[in-house]
Design a protein around this motif. Structure first.
Motif, PDB file in Angstrom:
ATOM      1  N   LYS A 293       0.830  -1.199   0.000  1.00 34.90           N
ATOM      2  CA  LYS A 293       0.000   0.000   0.000  1.00 34.90           C
ATOM      3  C   LYS A 293       0.864   1.249   0.000  1.00 34.90           C
ATOM      4  CE  LYS A 293      -4.449  -1.315   1.920  1.00 34.90           C
ATOM      5  NZ  LYS A 293      -5.500  -0.901   2.869  1.00 34.90           N
ATOM      6  N   GLY A 294       0.277   2.329  -0.476  1.00 33.07           N
ATOM      7  CA  GLY A 294       0.954   3.610  -0.410  1.00 33.07           C
ATOM      8  C   GLY A 294       0.715   4.253   0.934  1.00 33.07           C
ATOM      9  N   ILE A 295       1.570   5.190   1.281  1.00 28.70           N
ATOM     10  CA  ILE A 295       1.436   5.889   2.560  1.00 28.70           C
ATOM     11  C   ILE A 295       1.781   7.359   2.377  1.00 28.70           C
ATOM     12  CG2 ILE A 295       1.836   3.947   4.135  1.00 28.70           C
ATOM     13  CD1 ILE A 295       4.802   4.720   4.138  1.00 28.70           C
ATOM     14  N   ALA A 296       1.186   8.182   3.218  1.00 28.87           N
ATOM     15  CA  ALA A 296       1.556   9.589   3.314  1.00 28.87           C
ATOM     16  C   ALA A 296       1.721   9.896   4.787  1.00 28.87           C
ATOM     17  CB  ALA A 296       0.484  10.476   2.703  1.00 28.87           C
ATOM     18  N   LYS A 297       2.817  10.565   5.141  1.00 21.96           N
ATOM     19  CA  LYS A 297       3.058  10.896   6.533  1.00 21.96           C
ATOM     20  C   LYS A 297       4.215  11.872   6.616  1.00 21.96           C
ATOM     21  CE  LYS A 297       3.215  10.686  11.067  1.00 21.96           C
ATOM     22  NZ  LYS A 297       2.182  11.315  11.922  1.00 21.96           N
ATOM     23  N   GLY A 298       4.080  12.884   7.456  1.00 21.82           N
ATOM     24  CA  GLY A 298       5.162  13.841   7.623  1.00 21.82           C
ATOM     25  C   GLY A 298       5.450  14.566   6.314  1.00 21.82           C
ATOM     26  N   ARG A 299       6.671  14.445   5.835  1.00 25.39           N
ATOM     27  CA  ARG A 299       7.038  15.093   4.570  1.00 25.39           C
ATOM     28  C   ARG A 299       7.116  14.096   3.415  1.00 25.39           C
ATOM     29  NH1 ARG A 299       8.042  20.249   5.345  1.00 25.39           N
ATOM     30  NH2 ARG A 299       8.707  21.000   7.389  1.00 25.39           N
ATOM     31  N   TYR A 300       6.584  12.880   3.621  1.00 22.37           N
ATOM     32  CA  TYR A 300       6.751  11.841   2.610  1.00 22.37           C
ATOM     33  C   TYR A 300       5.411  11.311   2.100  1.00 22.37           C
ATOM     34  CZ  TYR A 300      11.476  11.782   4.516  1.00 22.37           C
ATOM     35  OH  TYR A 300      12.722  12.150   4.934  1.00 22.37           O
ATOM     36  N   MET A 301       5.372  11.001   0.803  1.00 23.17           N
ATOM     37  CA  MET A 301       4.257  10.279   0.199  1.00 23.17           C
ATOM     38  C   MET A 301       4.855   9.203  -0.699  1.00 23.17           C
ATOM     39  SD  MET A 301       0.933  11.727  -1.865  1.00 23.17           S
ATOM     40  CE  MET A 301      -0.381  10.623  -2.396  1.00 23.17           C
ATOM     41  N   LEU A 302       4.573   7.944  -0.357  1.00 25.25           N
ATOM     42  CA  LEU A 302       5.150   6.794  -1.055  1.00 25.25           C
ATOM     43  C   LEU A 302       4.081   6.162  -1.938  1.00 25.25           C
ATOM     44  CD1 LEU A 302       7.820   5.067  -1.024  1.00 25.25           C
ATOM     45  CD2 LEU A 302       6.645   3.620   0.643  1.00 25.25           C
ATOM     46  N   ILE A 303       4.333   6.083  -3.252  1.00 25.04           N
ATOM     47  CA  ILE A 303       3.331   5.576  -4.195  1.00 25.04           C
ATOM     48  C   ILE A 303       3.902   4.352  -4.923  1.00 25.04           C
ATOM     49  CG2 ILE A 303       1.784   6.140  -6.085  1.00 25.04           C
ATOM     50  CD1 ILE A 303       2.190   9.076  -5.493  1.00 25.04           C
ATOM     51  N   PRO A 304       3.412   3.141  -4.595  1.00 26.67           N
ATOM     52  CA  PRO A 304       3.915   1.925  -5.252  1.00 26.67           C
ATOM     53  C   PRO A 304       3.154   1.606  -6.541  1.00 26.67           C
ATOM     54  CG  PRO A 304       2.484   1.324  -3.436  1.00 26.67           C
ATOM     55  CD  PRO A 304       2.500   2.834  -3.484  1.00 26.67           C
ATOM     56  N   PHE A 305       3.628   2.125  -7.682  1.00 25.28           N
ATOM     57  CA  PHE A 305       3.055   1.764  -8.974  1.00 25.28           C
ATOM     58  C   PHE A 305       3.545   0.367  -9.380  1.00 25.28           C
ATOM     59  CE2 PHE A 305       2.871   6.509  -9.443  1.00 25.28           C
ATOM     60  CZ  PHE A 305       1.479   6.586  -9.500  1.00 25.28           C
ATOM     61  N   LYS A 306       3.014  -0.154 -10.488  1.00 24.72           N
ATOM     62  CA  LYS A 306       3.330  -1.521 -10.904  1.00 24.72           C
ATOM     63  C   LYS A 306       4.819  -1.708 -11.197  1.00 24.72           C
ATOM     64  CE  LYS A 306      -1.228  -2.535 -12.834  1.00 24.72           C
ATOM     65  NZ  LYS A 306      -1.997  -2.819 -14.082  1.00 24.72           N
ATOM     66  N   GLU A 307       5.407  -0.804 -11.955  1.00 24.99           N
ATOM     67  CA  GLU A 307       6.775  -0.988 -12.411  1.00 24.99           C
ATOM     68  C   GLU A 307       7.775  -0.091 -11.689  1.00 24.99           C
ATOM     69  OE1 GLU A 307       6.814  -0.471 -16.611  1.00 24.99           O
ATOM     70  OE2 GLU A 307       5.515  -2.186 -16.998  1.00 24.99           O
ATOM     71  N   ARG A 308       7.323   0.705 -10.761  1.00 28.53           N
ATOM     72  CA  ARG A 308       8.234   1.597 -10.045  1.00 28.53           C
ATOM     73  C   ARG A 308       7.571   2.030  -8.739  1.00 28.53           C
ATOM     74  NH1 ARG A 308       5.717   4.426 -13.955  1.00 28.53           N
ATOM     75  NH2 ARG A 308       7.255   3.867 -15.527  1.00 28.53           N
ATOM     76  N   THR A 309       8.371   2.331  -7.759  1.00 31.90           N
ATOM     77  CA  THR A 309       7.880   2.909  -6.515  1.00 31.90           C
ATOM     78  C   THR A 309       8.449   4.318  -6.399  1.00 31.90           C
ATOM     79  OG1 THR A 309       7.734   0.762  -5.405  1.00 31.90           O
ATOM     80  CG2 THR A 309       7.829   2.719  -4.010  1.00 31.90           C
ATOM     81  N   LEU A 310       7.565   5.270  -6.230  1.00 32.82           N
ATOM     82  CA  LEU A 310       7.974   6.669  -6.183  1.00 32.82           C
ATOM     83  C   LEU A 310       7.852   7.209  -4.764  1.00 32.82           C
ATOM     84  CD1 LEU A 310       6.213   7.986  -9.400  1.00 32.82           C
ATOM     85  CD2 LEU A 310       8.616   7.347  -9.144  1.00 32.82           C
ATOM     86  N   LEU A 311       8.815   7.997  -4.378  1.00 35.16           N
ATOM     87  CA  LEU A 311       8.781   8.666  -3.087  1.00 35.16           C
ATOM     88  C   LEU A 311       8.770  10.170  -3.339  1.00 35.16           C
ATOM     89  CD1 LEU A 311       8.864   8.465   0.003  1.00 35.16           C
ATOM     90  CD2 LEU A 311      11.359   8.589  -0.154  1.00 35.16           C
TER      91      LEU A 311
END
Length: 386
Positions: free
Chosen positions: A186-204
């Motif tokens: 799952k993706g998460i958002a917290k503090g100064r970070y938002m983590l987005i796990p797409f199919k072929e890449r995970t973006l921070l």
């Protein structure tokens, strides 16, 4: 018999003016032109030929002056009320009464469209949930204000190590975006970070200026670099559609946030107006700061008007048995005064007065209850027919 001047026409809706008073009529027949003078008498319009008329609304001198001095307001009122339909009149009068004209003149066409879509459903108040719409920044502020804080179990040190020595994919004055090797369900958002796990890449995404509340989410639709570019520019929205809260990009639901499906009582004074595309907040942005408007249709409440300085609340609900019911409430210390208006079956409603009074006394309030067939906001101009 009174002589009125035609100042506006919208289909079969005619707007007349006399001595800084405004009369809105619905007529079936030949419609006089703007600028002509007509005689109004006993539900009839006389222009050389008698035409039957139906009273839709009456604005007294105070409200009429504001309508005439605010360019575009009269047409806006007609448009958002489907030609001054009866169910809108109470809202329109309260809206004009507390409107700040300068704020109305700055409202965009996009925001007007949101109000036009919201009001017909809200003022029916048939216990349905409405979509809400925010910019991403205001959504996070909305979450922070309205949802219980949740513990965050991902170590921020891990995220910092994951981006050390990595090149920034995209950047602007508010964000830096990195592609990382870590895998998350799952993706998460917290503090100064938002983590987005797409199919072929995970973006921070690292927020340089914002501090985000914790919220988890799942990615529903993969996205490419153009999504990130729009994200950084703010060209995404967060909307509540049915029971889900989703991030919308190019009309697609890219992300669905894990938030409970419940009606949130808006706190207009708690959230800034920049970027808010929710109708309740938009309405409050047009009003005097001493008055707040709420609409809670999922509870069957179409209008709540709170006048802060006078401890006055006007509550409007639509019922099957009594039609539109308005309660004009004053509270001063323990003294409570409530004036009820019921569209129909008033005697039956008033028969519950003693029972209601005892319930209020049981919680320490001294209550005075009044019942009236005449809603002063709706029918105060009926005597304009002479």
């Amino acid at each position: 018999m009174d002589i009125w001047k035609v100042v506006g026409r919208y289909g079969n809706v005619l707007v007349l003016s006399k001595k800084n008073s405004v009369l809105v009529l619905e007529i079936n027949g030949k419609i006089p032109k703007v600028g002509e003078s007509v005689r109004v008498w006993r539900n009839r319009l006389l222009t050389g030929k008698e035409t039957r008329a139906k009273l839709l609304a009456h604005f007294d001198e105070e409200l009429a002056l504001k309508v005439f001095k605010t360019p575009g307001l009269l047409g806006f009122l007609c448009e958002v009320s489907s030609g001054f339909e009866k169910k809108y009149i109470h809202f329109l009068k309260m809206f004009v009464k507390h409107l700040v004209p300068g704020r109305f003149l700055r409202i965009t066409e996009e925001k007007k469209k949101i109000l036009k879509e919201f009001l017909p459903k809200a003022l029916e108040a048939k216990a349905v949930a409405f979509p809400r719409k925010f910019s991403l920044r205001e959504f996070f502020r909305f979450v922070d204000e309205n949802f219980r804080k949740t513990a965050f179990d991902v170590d921020e040190k891990v995220l910092k190590r994951a981006i050390s020595m990595r090149r920034v994919v995209l950047s602007n004055e508010d964000h830096d975006v990195y592609q990382i090797d870590l895998s998350f369900e799952k993706g998460i958002a917290k503090g100064r970070y938002m983590l987005i796990p797409f199919k072929e890449r995970t973006l921070l995404i690292v927020f340089k200026k914002e501090v985000l509340p914790f919220v988890s989410f799942r990615v529903k639709d993969d996205a490419d670099l153009s999504f990130l570019e729009d994200f950084l520019k703010g060209n995404v929205t967060v909307e509540k559609r049915g029971s889900s809260w989703s991030l919308i990009w190019r009309r697609k639901e890219v992300i669905e946030f894990d938030l409970p499906d419940r009606e949130i009582i808006p706190k207009p004074e708690k959230i800034s107006n920049q970027g808010v595309m929710d109708a309740v907040f938009l309405i409050n942005d047009l009003l005097n700061e001493d008055v707040r408007f709420l609409s809670l249709p999922s509870f069957g409440i179409s209008e709540i008007w709170w006048e802060k300085n006078s401890s006055r609340v006007i509550l409007v609900v639509n019922t099957h048995r009594f039609g539109k019911v308005a309660a004009d409430i004053f509270l001063e210390e323990r003294n409570l005064s409530v004036r009820f208006y019921a569209e129909r079956n008033l005697e039956e409603l008033s028969s519950h007065a003693e029972e209601l009074r005892k319930d209020l006394e049981s919680i320490g309030l001294l209550a005075q209850l009044f019942f009236s067939r005449k809603d002063p906001m709706l029918w105060e101009g009926f005597n304009a027919y002479g």
